[in-house]
Design an enzyme around this catalytic site. Structure first.
Site, mmCIF file in Angstrom:
data_model
loop_
_atom_site.group_PDB
_atom_site.id
_atom_site.type_symbol
_atom_site.label_atom_id
_atom_site.label_comp_id
_atom_site.label_asym_id
_atom_site.label_seq_id
_atom_site.Cartn_x
_atom_site.Cartn_y
_atom_site.Cartn_z
ATOM 1 N N ARG A 40 6.090 5.877 -7.492
ATOM 2 C CA ARG A 40 5.928 5.889 -6.009
ATOM 3 C C ARG A 40 5.934 7.205 -5.220
ATOM 4 N NH1 ARG A 40 5.871 0.437 -3.440
ATOM 5 N NH2 ARG A 40 4.727 -0.724 -5.025
ATOM 6 N N ARG A 44 5.176 5.723 1.503
ATOM 7 C CA ARG A 44 5.548 5.838 2.859
ATOM 8 C C ARG A 44 6.747 6.769 3.467
ATOM 9 N NH1 ARG A 44 6.282 -0.437 3.269
ATOM 10 N NH2 ARG A 44 6.924 0.112 1.327
ATOM 11 N N ARG A 53 -2.057 6.209 6.589
ATOM 12 C CA ARG A 53 -2.099 4.668 6.718
ATOM 13 C C ARG A 53 -2.205 4.279 8.335
ATOM 14 N NH1 ARG A 53 -1.662 0.573 6.280
ATOM 15 N NH2 ARG A 53 0.365 -0.547 5.495
ATOM 16 N N ASP A 89 -3.039 -0.192 -6.584
ATOM 17 C CA ASP A 89 -1.963 -1.180 -6.840
ATOM 18 C C ASP A 89 -2.031 -2.142 -7.717
ATOM 19 O OD1 ASP A 89 0.692 -2.090 -4.636
ATOM 20 O OD2 ASP A 89 -0.406 -3.897 -5.346
ATOM 21 N N TYR A 165 2.939 -12.607 -9.939
ATOM 22 C CA TYR A 165 2.510 -12.538 -8.798
ATOM 23 C C TYR A 165 1.512 -13.787 -8.447
ATOM 24 C CZ TYR A 165 4.800 -8.387 -7.153
ATOM 25 O OH TYR A 165 5.596 -7.507 -6.848
HETATM 26 O O1 CP3 Z 1 2.469 7.192 -6.182
HETATM 27 C C1 CP3 Z 1 2.341 6.025 -6.255
HETATM 28 O O2 CP3 Z 1 2.968 5.283 -7.263
HETATM 29 C C2 CP3 Z 1 1.695 4.872 -5.554
HETATM 30 C C3 CP3 Z 1 0.616 4.162 -6.108
HETATM 31 C C4 CP3 Z 1 1.267 2.740 -6.356
HETATM 32 C C5 CP3 Z 1 1.240 1.441 -5.323
HETATM 33 N N1 CP3 Z 1 1.642 0.633 -5.941
HETATM 34 C C6 CP3 Z 1 1.000 1.854 -3.744
HETATM 35 C C7 CP3 Z 1 1.503 0.867 -2.970
HETATM 36 C C8 CP3 Z 1 1.794 1.906 -7.515
HETATM 37 C C9 CP3 Z 1 2.002 2.772 -8.803
HETATM 38 C C10 CP3 Z 1 1.884 0.641 -7.109
HETATM 39 C C11 CP3 Z 1 2.415 -0.179 -8.288
HETATM 40 C C12 CP3 Z 1 2.919 -1.575 -8.038
HETATM 41 N N2 CP3 Z 1 2.441 -2.151 -6.821
HETATM 42 C C13 CP3 Z 1 4.040 -2.237 -8.486
HETATM 43 C C14 CP3 Z 1 4.697 -1.809 -9.576
HETATM 44 C C15 CP3 Z 1 5.504 -0.612 -9.352
HETATM 45 C C16 CP3 Z 1 6.790 -0.978 -9.027
HETATM 46 O O3 CP3 Z 1 7.529 -0.734 -7.986
HETATM 47 O O4 CP3 Z 1 7.791 -1.498 -10.101
HETATM 48 C C17 CP3 Z 1 4.096 -3.302 -7.749
HETATM 49 C C18 CP3 Z 1 5.252 -4.422 -8.194
HETATM 50 C C19 CP3 Z 1 3.403 -3.543 -6.641
HETATM 51 C C20 CP3 Z 1 3.115 -4.653 -5.897
HETATM 52 C C21 CP3 Z 1 3.656 -4.267 -4.595
HETATM 53 N N3 CP3 Z 1 2.584 -3.414 -3.626
HETATM 54 C C22 CP3 Z 1 4.402 -4.607 -3.702
HETATM 55 C C23 CP3 Z 1 5.639 -5.560 -4.023
HETATM 56 C C24 CP3 Z 1 4.405 -4.088 -2.397
HETATM 57 C C25 CP3 Z 1 4.998 -4.081 -1.326
HETATM 58 C C26 CP3 Z 1 6.382 -3.594 -1.296
HETATM 59 C C27 CP3 Z 1 6.490 -2.329 -0.649
HETATM 60 O O5 CP3 Z 1 6.691 -1.226 -1.002
HETATM 61 O O6 CP3 Z 1 6.092 -2.106 0.439
HETATM 62 C C28 CP3 Z 1 3.120 -3.170 -2.447
HETATM 63 C C29 CP3 Z 1 2.713 -2.292 -1.278
HETATM 64 C C30 CP3 Z 1 2.389 -0.890 -1.799
HETATM 65 N N4 CP3 Z 1 1.807 -0.263 -2.903
HETATM 66 C C31 CP3 Z 1 2.846 0.382 -0.985
HETATM 67 C C32 CP3 Z 1 2.210 1.516 -1.629
HETATM 68 C C33 CP3 Z 1 2.391 3.025 -1.368
HETATM 69 C C34 CP3 Z 1 3.600 0.504 0.298
HETATM 70 C C35 CP3 Z 1 3.012 -0.339 1.313
HETATM 71 C C36 CP3 Z 1 1.937 0.502 2.238
HETATM 72 O O7 CP3 Z 1 1.751 1.400 2.058
HETATM 73 O O8 CP3 Z 1 1.552 -0.452 3.159
#
Ligand code: CP3
Length: 357
Positions: A40, A44, A53, A89, A165
């Site tokens: 990540r 944010r 965003r 994602d 999911y």
């Molecule tokens: O640099 C990076 O790693 C960003 C790219 C990335 C995102 N999601 C963008 C994202 C990656 C590699 C992911 C993978 C992802 N997505 C996983 C596996 C990684 C882990 O943490 O184990 C999972 C479980 C998801 C599903 C997901 N996406 C969830 C559960 C959430 C909400 C939780 C949260 O952090 O808000 C997201 C949203 C998400 N995906 C965000 C980002 C940057 C944050 C929300 C946003 O920008 O609105």
């Protein structure tokens, strides 16, 4: 971008400078110093991301290759890391399979019509992975920008985690619906994993053809399974995906959280690199994985809120536990959380770069 020929485990590069140090470490080849990147790393906690965003939803960013590439590049350059993970994602493949979802503010993902029965599974489509080409386009742009300077990581979910999911309809604490399907309707469960593997294999192919040097498979929630259930319901599907990706010529990183009891089994999928969380010292995790695999990890992401002297102790403890053995990639044990001070993340990069045993 690396040519996938030079990164193939079957083609030995000639010098320590051949291939990025990140890809070399994935293959347990000697490196000039430990490579570092962060789960990540674009998100944010970074002002530049928050600014983008304000004008776009998460999915809009993912679907516009120009913006997704910019977010990926900005984060990697700001931190000075050795690898860039494509901004995308885990849930994107749900849409071409026929499941609509959205990210609700502060709530995480919501899948509108979760998969609960064999009939639901039978309706899922597997023929539209090409719809995910926007991720490949973003990778092309990132690869063109970095050339050989950085490793480029494509990714997807692991079959178990993605299935969870689809079945739960979002995040979960106890995975009751997922486990109900596993135990009560194993043939529906198998059919679901089979379909996921078809789509993910194609999705990874697009990413590799576009220039991904390595694929990371996120089995983020697999720690919810006992060893017995991992063996019975998740292992084989992960192994098939790992092998399918490796057959396309790139190394695989297989990552999960709370996996201390599963590491040996996860390693026997054949993944080149196993991600370790922070709940166990790195050397113990590596011993459980086996030294025939590389490891990635394993700083507690919340340590990034500690004063720099404490942070440095924790970083050095990990590097000392790795003990210069080829095949360590420095990372967190899970993703950077919102509110993390960016300067502390940058400080960790500096600590890893300057570390001497
Ligand atoms: O640099 C990076 O790693 C960003 C790219 C990335 C995102 N999601 C963008 C994202 C990656 C590699 C992911 C993978 C992802 N997505 C996983 C596996 C990684 C882990 O943490 O184990 C999972 C479980 C998801 C599903 C997901 N996406 C969830 C559960 C959430 C909400 C939780 C949260 O952090 O808000 C997201 C949203 C998400 N995906 C965000 C980002 C940057 C944050 C929300 C946003 O920008 O609105």
């Amino acid at each position: 971008m690396q040519s996938n020929i030079t990164t193939s485990p079957f083609a030995a590069p000639e010098t320590i400078l051949d291939g990025s140090r990140f890809v070399r470490a994935c293959l347990r080849r000697p490196v000039d110093r430990t490579p570092v990147w962060f789960l990540r790393q674009a998100g944010r906690y970074m002002q530049e991301y928050r600014d983008i965003r304000k004008h776009h939803t998460l999915v809009e960013i993912c679907k516009q290759p120009e913006i997704a590439a910019e977010v990926t590049i900005t984060a990697a350059e700001k931190l000075g890391v050795d690898a860039a993970i494509i901004f995308a994602d885990l849930l994107l493949p749900l849409e071409p399979m026929g499941l609509d979802f959205e990210f609700q503010a502060g709530e995480g993902p919501v899948v509108y019509h979760p998969v609960r029965t064999a009939e639901d599974v039978s309706k899922l489509r597997t023929d539209r992975a090409a719809d995910l080409a926007y991720v490949a386009k973003a990778i092309e742009k990132v690869a063109a920008h970095f050339q050989d300077r950085l490793g480029i990581i494509g990714f997807c979910g692991a079959p178990f985690t993605l299935a969870s999911y689809m079945i739960e309809g979002g995040g979960s604490k106890n995975y009751i619906e997922t486990k109900k399907m596993m135990y009560n309707d194993p043939s529906a469960w198998r059919m679901l994993l089979d379909k996921i593997i078809v789509v993910l294999t194609e999705y990874c192919r697009l990413q590799i053809e576009a220039g991904a040097d390595v694929i990371q498979i996120f089995d983020s929630w697999v720690g919810a399974l006992s060893l017995t259930d991992y063996r019975a319901y998740a292992y084989e599907a992960s192994q098939r995906l790992v092998h399918a990706v490796q057959a396309m010529g790139v190394p695989v990183i297989y990552f999960g959280v709370e996996t201390a009891g599963l590491l040996g089994e996860m390693a026997s999928t054949g993944a080149d690199v196993i991600g370790l969380d922070w709940r166990q010292p790195l050397d113990e995790g590596w011993a459980a994985v086996g030294h025939g695999h590389a490891v990635q990890g394993n700083l507690d992401p919340i340590t990034l809120f500690a004063p720099l002297d404490v942070l440095e102790q924790r970083v050095q403890e990990i590097l000392r536990a790795a003990n210069g053995r080829p095949g360590h990639i420095f990372n967190l044990g899970h993703g950077i959380v919102p509110g993390t001070p960016v300067e502390n993340v940058q400080a960790v990069v500096k600590m890893v770069r300057e570390f001497k045993l």
